[in-house]
Design a protein around this motif. Structure first.
Motif, short mmCIF file in Angstrom:
data_model
loop_
_atom_site.label_atom_id
_atom_site.label_comp_id
_atom_site.label_asym_id
_atom_site.label_seq_id
_atom_site.Cartn_x
_atom_site.Cartn_y
_atom_site.Cartn_z
N ASN A 1 29.40 35.31 -7.56
CA ASN A 1 29.45 35.57 -5.47
C ASN A 1 30.21 33.91 -5.59
OD1 ASN A 1 28.88 38.07 -5.66
ND2 ASN A 1 26.26 37.13 -5.57
N THR A 2 30.07 33.23 -6.50
CA THR A 2 30.58 31.96 -5.72
C THR A 2 32.09 31.72 -6.17
OG1 THR A 2 28.38 31.26 -6.69
CG2 THR A 2 30.56 29.47 -6.65
N VAL B 1 25.28 34.82 -9.35
CA VAL B 1 25.40 34.07 -8.74
C VAL B 1 26.86 32.98 -8.88
CG1 VAL B 1 24.94 31.67 -8.37
CG2 VAL B 1 22.84 33.10 -8.09
N ILE C 1 22.73 34.71 -3.77
CA ILE C 1 23.62 33.23 -3.62
C ILE C 1 22.27 31.89 -3.22
CG2 ILE C 1 25.29 32.84 -1.57
CD1 ILE C 1 27.51 32.23 -3.42
N HIS D 1 24.79 23.12 -8.09
CA HIS D 1 23.05 23.43 -8.47
C HIS D 1 22.43 22.57 -9.11
CE1 HIS D 1 19.93 26.06 -6.96
NE2 HIS D 1 19.69 26.80 -8.07
N ILE E 1 29.69 25.30 -10.91
CA ILE E 1 27.69 26.04 -10.05
C ILE E 1 27.00 24.33 -11.00
CG2 ILE E 1 25.69 27.31 -10.50
CD1 ILE E 1 27.99 29.49 -10.71
N CYS F 1 22.26 29.09 -13.71
CA CYS F 1 22.23 30.62 -12.79
C CYS F 1 22.36 31.91 -13.26
CB CYS F 1 22.92 30.17 -10.95
SG CYS F 1 23.08 29.13 -9.91
#
Length: 184
Positions: free
Chosen positions: A109-110, A106, A138, A98, A94, A102
């Motif tokens: 879910n990732t 998140v 997300i 990103h 992440i 996060c």
């Protein structure tokens, strides 16, 4: 209520497969189970040594049925990532996508989308991603990166390149995760 109790009882008795089969059967026949029941199943699955893949299967089912996970669900899933030794890896993924930290939801879910795509279930991964996007579960940067990952995983290089170009046109910055996927 009775069906919730049935699934919860199967979960407590460590009959996880049977509990999940009942969940699936009830969903096919129009009955929804409560989030508490799913949390119960996820919790007891996590506490057992049943395997980390099954807990993600249950979480995937929860997402696809349109049930929003709560703090308890996310906490259990983060614990599952820790138990599997994968939490730091997905925090790093992440961060590469990103560029900043996060919420734990998140991360979970990732991991779910990444897990589905890594198993070769590309279409299911995209479907889960769409369900998460509709509920803003997300961020767009992560979703674009996961779609590119899915396209590259299925050897659709030109399609992945087109999505990458669209990502750039929409103002999203390129990221190390996407570059690594293209290189691989």
């Amino acid at each position: 209520f009775v069906f919730d109790l049935l699934v919860q009882t199967y979960s407590k008795l460590r009959m996880y497969e049977k509990a999940f089969d009942v969940c699936s059967y009830l969903d096919e026949h129009g009955y929804s189970l409560s989030l508490a029941t799913f949390n119960n199943l996820i919790h007891f699955t996590h506490k057992s040594s049943h395997g980390s893949g099954f807990i993600w299967k249950v979480y995937e089912h929860l997402i696809l049925k349109g049930i929003n996970p709560n703090e308890v669900t996310v906490r259990i899933m983060i614990d599952a990532l820790c138990k599997a030794g994968e939490l730091q890896m997905f925090i790093d993924v992440i961060d590469r996508i990103h560029g900043k930290r996060c919420f734990p939801s998140v991360i979970v879910n990732t991991k779910l989308v990444y897990w589905i795509i890594s198993e070769g279930r590309i279409q299911e991964g995209i479907t889960s991603l769409k369900a998460m996007l509709l509920k803003k579960m997300i961020p767009d940067t992560i979703s674009y990166s996961m779609v590119i990952y899915a396209k590259l995983k299925s050897r659709e290089i030109e399609s992945a390149r087109e999505i990458y170009e669209e990502m750039l046109r929409r103002g999203f910055d390129p990221n190390a995760f996407v570059y690594t996927c293209f290189i691989e």
